[in-house]
Design a protein around this motif. Structure first.
Motif, PDB file in Angstrom:
ATOM      1  N   ASP A 116      43.261   2.668  83.311  1.00 17.30           N
ATOM      2  CA  ASP A 116      43.474   3.760  82.375  1.00 17.30           C
ATOM      3  C   ASP A 116      42.124   4.252  81.859  1.00 17.30           C
ATOM      4  O   ASP A 116      41.327   3.457  81.374  1.00 17.30           O
ATOM      5  CB  ASP A 116      44.308   3.198  81.211  1.00 17.30           C
ATOM      6  N   HIS A 174      47.127  -0.305  68.441  1.00 12.96           N
ATOM      7  CA  HIS A 174      47.673  -0.720  69.737  1.00 12.96           C
ATOM      8  C   HIS A 174      49.201  -0.619  69.753  1.00 12.96           C
ATOM      9  O   HIS A 174      49.890  -1.528  70.190  1.00 12.96           O
ATOM     10  CB  HIS A 174      47.205  -2.134  70.084  1.00 12.96           C
ATOM     11  N   GLY A 227      48.171   7.650  72.830  1.00 13.85           N
ATOM     12  CA  GLY A 227      48.748   6.320  72.561  1.00 13.85           C
ATOM     13  C   GLY A 227      50.273   6.290  72.571  1.00 13.85           C
ATOM     14  O   GLY A 227      50.875   5.348  72.058  1.00 13.85           O
ATOM     15  N   LYS A 228      50.897   7.278  73.196  1.00 12.87           N
ATOM     16  CA  LYS A 228      52.366   7.367  73.198  1.00 12.87           C
ATOM     17  C   LYS A 228      53.008   6.203  73.973  1.00 12.87           C
ATOM     18  O   LYS A 228      53.919   5.545  73.479  1.00 12.87           O
ATOM     19  CB  LYS A 228      52.820   8.706  73.827  1.00 12.87           C
ATOM     20  N   THR A 229      52.518   5.971  75.186  1.00 15.39           N
ATOM     21  CA  THR A 229      53.137   4.917  76.008  1.00 15.39           C
ATOM     22  C   THR A 229      52.892   3.543  75.394  1.00 15.39           C
ATOM     23  O   THR A 229      53.768   2.665  75.434  1.00 15.39           O
ATOM     24  CB  THR A 229      52.600   4.976  77.448  1.00 15.39           C
ATOM     25  N   THR A 230      51.720   3.360  74.795  1.00 22.13           N
ATOM     26  CA  THR A 230      51.427   2.087  74.126  1.00 22.13           C
ATOM     27  C   THR A 230      52.471   1.846  73.030  1.00 22.13           C
ATOM     28  O   THR A 230      52.964   0.730  72.860  1.00 22.13           O
ATOM     29  CB  THR A 230      50.003   2.130  73.525  1.00 22.13           C
ATOM     30  N   ARG A 237      42.300  12.414  81.657  1.00 20.42           N
ATOM     31  CA  ARG A 237      43.067  11.193  81.928  1.00 20.42           C
ATOM     32  C   ARG A 237      42.914  10.784  83.373  1.00 20.42           C
ATOM     33  O   ARG A 237      42.927  11.633  84.271  1.00 20.42           O
ATOM     34  CB  ARG A 237      44.572  11.433  81.715  1.00 20.42           C
ATOM     35  N   ASP A 292      41.747   1.114  64.726  1.00 23.08           N
ATOM     36  CA  ASP A 292      40.703   0.083  64.873  1.00 23.08           C
ATOM     37  C   ASP A 292      39.361   0.700  65.270  1.00 23.08           C
ATOM     38  O   ASP A 292      38.312   0.073  65.122  1.00 23.08           O
ATOM     39  CB  ASP A 292      41.135  -0.947  65.938  1.00 23.08           C
ATOM     40  N   LYS A 313      44.871   7.498  85.387  1.00 20.18           N
ATOM     41  CA  LYS A 313      45.692   6.301  85.120  1.00 20.18           C
ATOM     42  C   LYS A 313      46.542   5.975  86.328  1.00 20.18           C
ATOM     43  O   LYS A 313      46.828   6.850  87.148  1.00 20.18           O
ATOM     44  CB  LYS A 313      46.556   6.503  83.880  1.00 20.18           C
ATOM     45  N   GLU A 359      59.307  10.213  75.611  1.00 22.54           N
ATOM     46  CA  GLU A 359      57.857  10.463  75.540  1.00 22.54           C
ATOM     47  C   GLU A 359      57.604  11.819  76.182  1.00 22.54           C
ATOM     48  O   GLU A 359      57.799  12.001  77.380  1.00 22.54           O
ATOM     49  CB  GLU A 359      57.046   9.393  76.283  1.00 22.54           C
ATOM     50  N   ASP A 362      53.602   6.070  83.598  1.00 24.79           N
ATOM     51  CA  ASP A 362      54.018   5.535  82.296  1.00 24.79           C
ATOM     52  C   ASP A 362      55.411   4.910  82.354  1.00 24.79           C
ATOM     53  O   ASP A 362      55.666   3.890  81.708  1.00 24.79           O
ATOM     54  CB  ASP A 362      54.017   6.652  81.245  1.00 24.79           C
ATOM     55  N   GLN A 376      40.213   1.082  80.362  1.00 26.13           N
ATOM     56  CA  GLN A 376      40.913  -0.186  80.142  1.00 26.13           C
ATOM     57  C   GLN A 376      41.537  -0.606  81.460  1.00 26.13           C
ATOM     58  O   GLN A 376      41.939   0.234  82.252  1.00 26.13           O
ATOM     59  CB  GLN A 376      42.077  -0.021  79.155  1.00 26.13           C
ATOM     60  N   GLY A 378      46.655  10.730  76.348  1.00 26.02           N
ATOM     61  CA  GLY A 378      45.888   9.528  76.032  1.00 26.02           C
ATOM     62  C   GLY A 378      45.877   9.154  74.565  1.00 26.02           C
ATOM     63  O   GLY A 378      45.135   8.263  74.155  1.00 26.02           O
TER      64      GLY A 378
HETATM   65  N1  LIG Z   1      41.383   0.829  70.810  1.00 25.53           N
HETATM   66  C1  LIG Z   1      42.639   1.261  70.916  1.00 25.53           C
HETATM   67  N2  LIG Z   1      43.074   1.755  72.096  1.00 25.53           N
HETATM   68  C2  LIG Z   1      44.340   2.187  72.166  1.00 25.53           C
HETATM   69  C3  LIG Z   1      45.225   2.144  71.057  1.00 25.53           C
HETATM   70  N3  LIG Z   1      46.413   2.690  71.424  1.00 25.53           N
HETATM   71  C4  LIG Z   1      46.273   3.042  72.719  1.00 25.53           C
HETATM   72  N4  LIG Z   1      45.035   2.743  73.180  1.00 25.53           N
HETATM   73  C5  LIG Z   1      44.502   2.976  74.530  1.00 25.53           C
HETATM   74  O1  LIG Z   1      44.452   4.368  74.773  1.00 25.53           O
HETATM   75  C6  LIG Z   1      44.710   4.641  76.142  1.00 25.53           C
HETATM   76  C7  LIG Z   1      45.830   5.653  76.275  1.00 25.53           C
HETATM   77  O2  LIG Z   1      47.018   5.098  75.744  1.00 25.53           O
HETATM   78  P1  LIG Z   1      48.476   5.557  76.249  1.00 25.53           P
HETATM   79  O3  LIG Z   1      49.463   4.841  75.407  1.00 25.53           O
HETATM   80  O4  LIG Z   1      48.599   5.446  77.710  1.00 25.53           O
HETATM   81  O5  LIG Z   1      48.428   7.100  75.846  1.00 25.53           O
HETATM   82  P2  LIG Z   1      49.499   8.238  76.180  1.00 25.53           P
HETATM   83  O6  LIG Z   1      49.541   9.124  74.996  1.00 25.53           O
HETATM   84  O7  LIG Z   1      50.777   7.647  76.615  1.00 25.53           O
HETATM   85  O8  LIG Z   1      48.798   8.975  77.408  1.00 25.53           O
HETATM   86  P3  LIG Z   1      49.441  10.094  78.378  1.00 25.53           P
HETATM   87  O9  LIG Z   1      50.868   9.737  78.623  1.00 25.53           O
HETATM   88  O10 LIG Z   1      48.635  10.056  79.620  1.00 25.53           O
HETATM   89  O11 LIG Z   1      49.313  11.395  77.663  1.00 25.53           O
HETATM   90  C8  LIG Z   1      45.073   3.299  76.781  1.00 25.53           C
HETATM   91  O12 LIG Z   1      43.921   2.803  77.424  1.00 25.53           O
HETATM   92  C9  LIG Z   1      45.439   2.435  75.593  1.00 25.53           C
HETATM   93  O13 LIG Z   1      45.205   1.070  75.832  1.00 25.53           O
HETATM   94  C10 LIG Z   1      44.744   1.598  69.815  1.00 25.53           C
HETATM   95  O14 LIG Z   1      45.419   1.532  68.788  1.00 25.53           O
HETATM   96  N5  LIG Z   1      43.439   1.180  69.812  1.00 25.53           N
END
Ligand SMILES: Nc1nc2c(ncn2[C@@H]2O[C@H](COP(=O)(O)OP(=O)(O)OP(=O)(O)O)[C@@H](O)[C@H]2O)c(=O)[nH]1
Ligand SMILES: [Mg+2]
Length: 299
Positions: free
Chosen positions: A257, A186, A14-17, A242, A158, A244, A95, A44, A264, A12
Motif C-alpha cells: 500500500d 489505525h 483510511g476507509k478500509t482500515t 494510490r 498518530d 495498492k 465504502e 479492498d 506499508q 488513502g
Molecule cells: N499511521 C497511520 N496510518 C494509517 C492509519 N489509518 C490508515 N493508515 C494507512 O493509510 C493507508 C491507506 O489506508 P486505507 O484504509 O487503505 O485507505 P482507504 O481510504 O481505504 O484508501 P482507498 O480505498 O484506496 O481510497 C494504509 O497504508 C493504512 O495502513 C492511521 O491511523 N495511522
C-alpha cells in the motif's frame, strides 16, 4: 428496515482500515460490506473479506457515477431479496470510492424505492489531516463528503500534532458545523456505527464516468518484490495518489500500500493466498508517464 452506513473519504484516507476494524468487531452479526473501489480490480474487498466478513465488491469507478450506479442498485436489490449470502443482512456498510460525491445518495434511494427497505443510518467521512486542506481547495467532492456527513472520522491522528488537528477541525467544521468529530488511530475510533444520527439533508446529481483529475490503471506484469514496489513508488513521486494490491515474492505474499502516509506492507497468511494484483491511481495529467513507470520491466 435494513440499516445502511456509508463511509466516505479521499483516496488513502483510511476507509478500509476502519472497515477492517468494524468487521472484526461485528463478527457475529450478518453485516455485508459493499466495497466500492475506484480501481478496476478488487483489492479492498479482499482485505475486508480476509477479516472473515461477507463482502460484495463493486470496482471500476464510483457507485455515485452514471456508469456504476446500476450495479450498485442491482446489488442493493439482491441484498434486499436475500439473494446474497442466504437471507437479508442485518446491516450494510458501504465504502465509497475516494472521489465519490455522495450528495445524491438520498435521492437515489428514494427514486429507486430502495428507501422502503434500507434506512441510511450514518454517513461517516474519513479525513486525513495531512491532505485535507489541499484537497478542499482542489477537489469539490471532498467538501461534498464533509457536507453529507453526520460524523467526521479524523484518521492517522498518530501522525499529526495537536495544532494541525485544531486547524483541520476548524476547516472541516466550517463546512459541516453539525458533524461530530471523532479521532481515529489505525481504524480504531469511539463510534458505534449502528447508533442512528441525524443526517444533513443534501441533494446532488450522479457524476460523469470519467474524471480528468484522475487516471487509474492495473499493473500488467508482476512486481518483483517489495524493493521493486518501493522503487516504482519513489519514481512516481507526488503524482501517485494510490498504489495498492498484493504481490508475491518467492513463497511469500504481501498486501502492499502506498498513500500520502507512505508505504506499508503486511504479509498475508492462510489459504488460499490472494492472487497477485496491483492497481494505481495517479494525477490525471501525469497518467501516461506514471503508467509507463509501473508497466515497464523491472530495472
Ligand atoms: N499511521 C497511520 N496510518 C494509517 C492509519 N489509518 C490508515 N493508515 C494507512 O493509510 C493507508 C491507506 O489506508 P486505507 O484504509 O487503505 O485507505 P482507504 O481510504 O481505504 O484508501 P482507498 O480505498 O484506496 O481510497 C494504509 O497504508 C493504512 O495502513 C492511521 O491511523 N495511522
Ligand atoms: Mg479503501
Amino acid at each position: 428496515m435494513i440499516p445502511v452506513v456509508l463511509v466516505t473519504g479521499f483516496l488513502g484516507s483510511g476507509k478500509t482500515t476502519f472497515l477492517k476494524r468494524q468487521a472484526a468487531r461485528y463478527r457475529t452479526r450478518r453485516v455485508v460490506y459493499l466495497v466500492n473501489d475506484f480501481a478496476a480490480v478488487d483489492v479492498d474487498g479482499e482485505l475486508v473479506r480476509r477479516m472473515g466478513a461477507q463482502v460484495v465488491p463493486i470496482s471500476g469507478g464510483s457507485i455515485f457515477c452514471r456508469c456504476l450506479v446500476t450495479d450498485f442498485i442491482r446489488v442493493l436489490r439482491s441484498l434486499a431479496h436475500g439473494e446474497i449470502g442466504g437471507g437479508p443482512p442485518t446491516g450494510v456498510v458501504i465504502e465509497a470510492s475516494g472521489m465519490a460525491d455522495p450528495r445524491v445518495v438520498h435521492k437515489m434511494l428514494q427514486e429507486t424505492q430502495l428507501d422502503q427497505v434500507f434506512t441510511l443510518r450514518r454517513i461517516l467521512a474519513v479525513i486525513d489531516p495531512g491532505t485535507f486542506h489541499k484537497l478542499c481547495r482542489t477537489l469539490p467532492n471532498i467538501k461534498a463528503q464533509v457536507a453529507c456527513a453526520d460524523t467526521l472520522l479524523v484518521s492517522k491522528v498518530d501522525r499529526y500534532d495537536a495544532a494541525a488537528l485544531v486547524a483541520v477541525r476548524a476547516e472541516a467544521m466550517a463546512i459541516q458545523p453539525a458533524a461530530a468529530w471523532v479521532e481515529m488511530r489505525h481504524g480504531e475510533a469511539e463510534c458505534d456505527i449502528w447508533d442512528p444520527a441525524p443526517l444533513p439533508a443534501t441533494t446532488g446529481e450522479l457524476a460523469p464516468c470519467v474524471d480528468p483529475n484522475f487516471h487509474r490503471f492495473v499493473v500488467r506484469d508482476p512486481i518483483e518484490g517489495l524493493e521493486d514496489f518501493e522503487r516504482r513508488v519513489a519514481l512516481s513521486g507526488e503524482g501517485l495518489y494510490r498504489a495498492k494490491g498484493f504481490l508475491h515474492a518467492g513463497e511469500r505474499c504481501y498486501a502492499v500500500d502506498a498513500s500520502s502516509s507512505g508505504i506499508q506492507h503486511e504479509e498475508c497468511t492462510g489459504h488460499p493466498l490472494p492472487a497477485p494484483r496491483l492497481v494505481c491511481i495517479v494525477q490525471g495529467d501525469r497518467g501516461a508517464e506514471i503508467e509507463g513507470i509501473w508497466n515497464a520491466a523491472a530495472g
